[in-house]
Design a protein around this motif. Structure first.
Motif, mmCIF file in Angstrom:
data_model
loop_
_atom_site.group_PDB
_atom_site.id
_atom_site.type_symbol
_atom_site.label_atom_id
_atom_site.label_comp_id
_atom_site.label_asym_id
_atom_site.label_seq_id
_atom_site.Cartn_x
_atom_site.Cartn_y
_atom_site.Cartn_z
ATOM 1 N N UNK A 261 38.400 -6.409 10.860
ATOM 2 C CA UNK A 261 36.935 -6.519 10.858
ATOM 3 C C UNK A 261 36.357 -6.076 12.202
ATOM 4 N N UNK A 262 37.143 -6.139 13.265
ATOM 5 C CA UNK A 262 36.675 -5.711 14.580
ATOM 6 C C UNK A 262 36.362 -4.215 14.613
ATOM 7 N N UNK A 263 36.953 -3.446 13.712
ATOM 8 C CA UNK A 263 36.719 -2.005 13.684
ATOM 9 C C UNK A 263 35.292 -1.675 13.270
ATOM 10 N N UNK A 264 34.661 -2.545 12.507
ATOM 11 C CA UNK A 264 33.286 -2.397 12.027
ATOM 12 C C UNK A 264 33.075 -1.228 11.077
ATOM 13 N N UNK A 265 34.140 -0.563 10.681
ATOM 14 C CA UNK A 265 34.053 0.503 9.684
ATOM 15 C C UNK A 265 35.457 0.694 9.111
ATOM 16 N N UNK A 266 35.571 1.313 7.934
ATOM 17 C CA UNK A 266 36.895 1.521 7.349
ATOM 18 C C UNK A 266 37.793 2.354 8.264
ATOM 19 N N UNK A 267 39.063 2.005 8.305
ATOM 20 C CA UNK A 267 40.043 2.685 9.152
ATOM 21 C C UNK A 267 41.091 3.340 8.260
ATOM 22 N N UNK A 268 41.226 4.679 8.301
ATOM 23 C CA UNK A 268 42.310 5.313 7.542
ATOM 24 C C UNK A 268 43.659 4.822 8.077
ATOM 25 N N UNK A 269 44.510 4.395 7.177
ATOM 26 C CA UNK A 269 45.803 3.840 7.576
ATOM 27 C C UNK A 269 46.878 4.429 6.671
ATOM 28 N N UNK A 270 47.883 5.052 7.245
ATOM 29 C CA UNK A 270 48.939 5.691 6.475
ATOM 30 C C UNK A 270 50.218 4.877 6.552
ATOM 31 N N UNK A 271 50.962 4.886 5.466
ATOM 32 C CA UNK A 271 52.231 4.156 5.397
ATOM 33 C C UNK A 271 53.368 5.170 5.381
ATOM 34 N N UNK A 272 54.315 4.986 6.294
ATOM 35 C CA UNK A 272 55.481 5.858 6.383
ATOM 36 C C UNK A 272 56.722 4.978 6.347
ATOM 37 N N UNK A 273 57.689 5.357 5.521
ATOM 38 C CA UNK A 273 58.935 4.610 5.465
ATOM 39 C C UNK A 273 60.080 5.561 5.225
ATOM 40 N N UNK A 274 61.133 5.413 5.995
ATOM 41 C CA UNK A 274 62.314 6.235 5.729
ATOM 42 C C UNK A 274 63.344 5.428 4.953
ATOM 43 N N UNK A 275 62.911 4.306 4.394
ATOM 44 C CA UNK A 275 63.818 3.474 3.623
ATOM 45 C C UNK A 275 63.930 3.964 2.191
ATOM 46 N N UNK A 276 63.011 4.830 1.767
ATOM 47 C CA UNK A 276 63.061 5.412 0.431
ATOM 48 C C UNK A 276 62.740 4.403 -0.648
ATOM 49 N N UNK A 277 62.654 4.873 -1.849
ATOM 50 C CA UNK A 277 62.410 3.997 -2.989
ATOM 51 C C UNK A 277 63.751 3.453 -3.474
ATOM 52 N N UNK A 278 63.733 2.490 -4.399
ATOM 53 C CA UNK A 278 65.002 1.979 -4.917
ATOM 54 C C UNK A 278 65.881 3.080 -5.510
ATOM 55 N N UNK A 279 65.259 4.149 -5.974
ATOM 56 C CA UNK A 279 66.036 5.256 -6.536
ATOM 57 C C UNK A 279 66.568 6.182 -5.455
ATOM 58 N N UNK A 280 66.164 5.933 -4.209
ATOM 59 C CA UNK A 280 66.665 6.732 -3.099
ATOM 60 C C UNK A 280 65.875 7.994 -2.810
ATOM 61 N N UNK A 281 64.730 8.181 -3.462
ATOM 62 C CA UNK A 281 63.946 9.383 -3.184
ATOM 63 C C UNK A 281 63.305 9.256 -1.807
ATOM 64 N N UNK A 282 63.040 10.381 -1.135
ATOM 65 C CA UNK A 282 62.466 10.313 0.206
ATOM 66 C C UNK A 282 61.064 9.714 0.190
ATOM 67 N N UNK A 283 60.715 9.103 1.289
ATOM 68 C CA UNK A 283 59.393 8.499 1.431
ATOM 69 C C UNK A 283 58.345 9.582 1.612
#
Length: 185
Positions: free
Chosen positions: A153-175
């Motif tokens: 809430x301190x940002x006072x406006x929406x903040x674009x936020x990206x999620x990155x993971x190299x853990x892959x999905x349960x099927x092992x596909x790349x993030x």
């Protein structure tokens, strides 16, 4: 008694960092609020965005404890590349860099390595601290604290936020880079 920052913080004083960035709203307010209220177990890094390899200029003792390094092993080093190893997915590193270079916040889960060579999952949220002209001056990463626990809430406006993971999905596909917007509403 000794101030909290004297026994949990190494490198450039946070007051020095604050003098070089725009205070107030935006991502700066979210990250600076966290750093101001940091508990002794808070894990964070501050890197200089004006250096080609974003040299580490400050960190918490808690982060050093998790990674197994001492301040003299970390301060002045170019970013956290030294934590990467055989199981680190370099596509995820490239996606993270792309997000940060675009000025966005990034939530990441990356396989890294302790100083002793043992593997761990480094979970963190990272973003730029900008100066008065809007240019990145520092990059701050907060480790081990879920993004949802930061006061967006301190940002006072929406903040674009990206999620990155190299853990892959349960099927092992790349993030892949996934966009979320943190709202101040």
């Amino acid at each position: 008694t000794m101030p909290q920052s004297a026994w949990t913080h190494h490198g450039a004083p946070l007051d020095e960092v604050k003098r070089e960035v725009e205070l107030g709203a935006g991502v700066n307010a979210v990250f600076l609020d966290f750093l101001d209220a940091a508990a002794p177990d808070a894990q964070y890094l501050v890197c200089d965005a004006t250096h080609a390899d974003a040299s580490i200029v400050a960190c918490s003792q808690a982060w050093l404890n998790v990674c197994g390094y001492r301040p003299e092993h970390v301060l002045g080093r170019p970013n956290c590349r030294f934590l990467q190893g055989p199981d680190t997915d370099y596509r995820s590193i490239a996606e993270m860099a792309s997000s940060i270079n675009a000025g966005h916040v990034c939530n990441a889960s990356i396989v890294n390595y302790h100083r002793d060579g043992s593997k761990f999952v480094n979970k963190f949220v990272m973003g730029p601290l900008v100066d008065a002209a809007g240019a990145p001056r520092f990059y701050v990463s907060i480790h081990g604290t879920p993004s949802r626990e930061l006061d967006w809430s301190l940002a006072r406006s929406p903040v674009p936020c990206y999620r990155v993971s190299d853990l892959g999905s349960p099927e092992g596909s790349p993030a892949s880079l996934q966009r979320q917007v943190r709202s101040s509403a």
